[in-house]
Write an enzyme that holds these catalytic residues in place. Structure first.
Site, mmCIF file in Angstrom:
data_model
loop_
_atom_site.group_PDB
_atom_site.id
_atom_site.type_symbol
_atom_site.label_atom_id
_atom_site.label_comp_id
_atom_site.label_asym_id
_atom_site.label_seq_id
_atom_site.Cartn_x
_atom_site.Cartn_y
_atom_site.Cartn_z
ATOM 1 C CG HIS A 1 -1.811 -1.174 1.332
ATOM 2 N ND1 HIS A 1 -1.355 -2.433 1.682
ATOM 3 C CD2 HIS A 1 -3.148 -1.305 1.121
ATOM 4 C CE1 HIS A 1 -2.375 -3.285 1.694
ATOM 5 N NE2 HIS A 1 -3.475 -2.622 1.347
ATOM 6 C CG HIS B 1 -5.953 1.690 -0.423
ATOM 7 N ND1 HIS B 1 -5.906 2.338 0.793
ATOM 8 C CD2 HIS B 1 -6.211 0.384 -0.153
ATOM 9 C CE1 HIS B 1 -6.134 1.444 1.752
ATOM 10 N NE2 HIS B 1 -6.326 0.253 1.203
ATOM 11 C CD GLU C 1 -19.599 -5.632 25.461
ATOM 12 O OE1 GLU C 1 -20.619 -5.860 26.129
ATOM 13 O OE2 GLU C 1 -19.580 -4.864 24.470
ATOM 14 C CG HIS D 1 -27.574 -12.672 27.400
ATOM 15 N ND1 HIS D 1 -28.384 -12.180 26.401
ATOM 16 C CD2 HIS D 1 -27.119 -11.582 28.076
ATOM 17 C CE1 HIS D 1 -28.427 -10.862 26.476
ATOM 18 N NE2 HIS D 1 -27.663 -10.479 27.476
#
Length: 647
Positions: free
Chosen positions: A28, A259, A394, A456
């Site tokens: 890149h 890119h 999280e 869960h």
């Protein structure tokens, strides 16, 4: 005053990057070409570093979150004189075993501070670095610890959800020594970013409680002025650098063509002409290289005299002694309890003695039992504590912990539910790849959590985590095993750990105190019901107690067995064949019991045996009813085993 022009220094970065990508025929080039001016000003005037002392604790940290532009970093490390990166390494960019990998891969004391590539991870890592700096500053004083963390990010990094989580936390904590350099080139792989994004970045960062500065990323004076202003900030600073991807390329600048692909020889020659760089590939003129090497010596004296290693050693503690005391205390009152509660008991021993243990949770402190009474909260303008409230973030929590662990001697642990390890997995995987000893405390580890139901209840998560190389997944069966698993996790600085814990109470399986850490072998014999054993039963966590019950029921039918607790399959697999044979080869038939997907156990039970587990989504009900519904009960399992053995 230097006679070497800014443009010459910046172009040295550009052409090392261009040439390396071209030779590898992969990479890149656009990002290094666009960010070269910014990094030249940063390294020349602001960044505190010493290539001859790369482990200097009070150095500034430089991270590229947009890790696809890795040649930017490798070029800077070579030019400033790091011994880890030689010109030959750059010529071997993206080749087998080269330190100049396609994306930066952490190597201690190399100048490569973290592994990046999955976009946004470096942002969260940098927040962890900045938090660690504040914690150490609070311990040792501003005269010994006072440095900054710089992180380069691209449009893609800021699209990733983890960027929101991490930037929000950083602003909340007012991490004033964190400086973000936004490569605002408005190009993504698919084309212009306006295909997908219409964010007002100023309003976004200001809403996070960040300072926001906009500059021309190719104007030396504007870059210098913005970086100088950021040195005295009272909160994190984002500098939006309007850059041109593939700067200097007549046909590919400002396009996605620059890119992720080599420019091509013809275009490279055109760039050389446009930027007036008449040198051969990989050739850096002596006067330019000498100037870069001079930049690398700016903090040579300071890095030698300001070393915290001796002071950090004063905080050493005897982990073995702490765990032995904790295990002794267990047997004074060895009641049934959830292993998440067991973990809290063990932490009460550890936190008092280990001043570098930094706890936390993603808004589940009371559920994960990661916070004890003596913890002091880390908050904005007060980093003397040892516990971080990460909020419902999280993914960022785990990546931030990676940054904390990478920074110095701090040992972070953080909690959430095992089901939400799916949110955390990219960061957990990178911890394993980087070989850093972060501890992920994941409670509510099975259908045993009960009424919250299948959304869960983790089913496939244990086998998924076990599939990650260099990750120890612990599932302790009682309080004693919890203590031993914590001991192993804290001792191991090159392997991260998952400690999976129950919501429901479990009865103790270990009845007597022993100094030996049986969990160190990954699996060990808990009991046998007779001399002439017909089968081996493997189990982990809450199902070890169930396996013991099954063993007793089988014994009433004159089918004798040995019960093996398997707190960590990953460690068990690393044992010698002789050690594994003692566990596995005594009987022809092996069974396994675990309230999760059975994938992990197939290689052990083979065609003769059977795995008892949960190969479908869970259900919402009291947990004992769910176990019964999945036939995870002693009568059902013992009947099935009896039928197989007597067949």
């Amino acid at each position: 005053m230097s006679k070497v022009k800014h443009s010459e220094l910046a172009n040295a970065i550009r052409f090392l990057s261009i040439d390396a990508v071209q030779q590898a025929n992969s990479g890149h080039p656009g990002m290094p070409m666009g960010m070269a001016d910014i990094c030249t000003v940063l390294f020349k005037n602001f960044l505190r570093f010493d290539p001859n002392n790369p482990g200097w604790i009070n150095r500034d940290r430089f991270i590229i979150s947009n890790g696809h532009g890795s040649m930017l970093l490798y070029s800077l490390l070579y030019l400033t004189g790091y011994k880890s990166i030689k010109l030959e390494d750059i010529k071997n960019f993206r080749q087998l075993n080269s330190i100049c990998a396609g994306h930066p891969e952490y190597e201690k004391n190399s100048g490569i501070e973290t592994t990046t590539g999955p976009l946004g991870q470096g942002i969260a890592n940098s927040v962890g670095f900045a938090i660690a700096e504040e914690i150490l500053k609070s311990k040792f004083g501003k005269s010994k610890v006072n440095h900054k963390t710089y992180v380069t990010v691209g449009d893609g990094c800021l699209m990733e959800g983890i960027s929101h989580e991490a930037l929000s936390l950083a602003g909340h904590l007012k991490l004033k020594n964190l400086i973000l350099l936004f490569d605002n080139n408005s190009i993504s792989i698919d084309g212009p970013t306006n295909l997908t994004v219409s964010d007002n970045f100023r309003k976004r960062f200001e809403s996070y409680n960040w300072d926001y500065i906009e500059i021309n990323g190719h104007n030396e004076k504007e870059i210098f002025k913005a970086l100088k202003k950021a040195q005295k900030a009272k909160r994190p600073t984002a500098i939006s650098c309007k850059t041109i991807i593939g700067f200097g390329s007549p046909n590919k600048a400002k396009t996605s063509d620059s890119h992720g692909s080599p420019l091509g020889e013809e275009e490279v020659n055109l760039v050389r002409k446009k930027l007036k760089w008449p040198y051969k590939p990989f050739e850096i003129p002596e006067h330019i290289l000498l100037e870069w090497r001079k930049i690398g010596t700016r903090f040579k004296k300071e890095s030698q005299k300001n070393d915290l290693v001796k002071e950090i050693k004063k905080y050493n503690y005897d982990l073995d002694e702490i765990i032995l005391k904790a295990k002794n205390d267990i047997f004074k009152n060895n009641d049934a309890m959830a292993t998440r509660k067991s973990s809290e008991k063990i932490l009460s021993h550890l936190v008092e003695k280990n001043k570098f243990l930094i706890g936390g949770s993603a808004d589940l402190s009371g559920s994960n039992n990661t916070k004890i009474k003596s913890h002091k909260i880390i908050k904005a303008n007060d980093f003397k504590g040892n516990y971080i409230h990460y909020g419902v973030r999280e993914h960022a929590m785990c990546a931030v912990m990676n940054g904390i662990a990478l920074h110095s001697n701090l040992k972070p642990y953080g909690g959430t539910f095992l089901i939400f390890s799916d949110y955390c997995k990219p960061a957990i995987r990178l911890a394993a790849l980087m070989k850093i000893g972060v501890i992920f405390v994941l409670s509510h580890d099975s259908i045993g959590l009960g009424e919250d139901g299948p959304t869960h209840q983790p089913v496939e998560q244990l086998s998924g985590l076990r599939s990650i190389p260099n990750l120890n997944v612990f599932r302790p069966a009682d309080t004693t095993e919890v203590a031993e698993c914590w001991q192993i996790a804290l001792q191991n600085n090159q392997t991260p750990s998952v400690i999976a814990l129950t919501r429901q109470r479990v009865s103790p399986i270990r009845k007597q105190f022993t100094e030996q850490n049986y969990c160190e072998s990954g699996a060990y014999e808990i009991m046998r019901t007779g001399n002439d054993i017909k089968c081996t039963i493997l189990a982990s966590g809450s199902e070890v107690g169930l396996a013991i019950e099954v063993g007793h029921k089988l014994a009433t039918r004159n089918i004798y067995s040995k019960i093996i607790s398997v707190p960590c399959l990953d460690i068990f697999e690393k044992n010698s064949e002789e050690t594994k044979s003692k566990i596995l080869d005594e009987t022809d038939i092996i069974f396994s019991i675990e309230a999760a997907k059975t994938d992990s156990w197939g290689k052990y039970v083979g065609k003769k045996g059977k795995s008892f587990g949960v190969d479908d989504f869970g259900k919402s009900a009291p947990y004992k009813e769910i176990f019964n519904d999945f036939n995870l009960k002693a009568d059902e399992i013992s009947n099935s085993i009896s039928g197989i053995i007597n067949d």
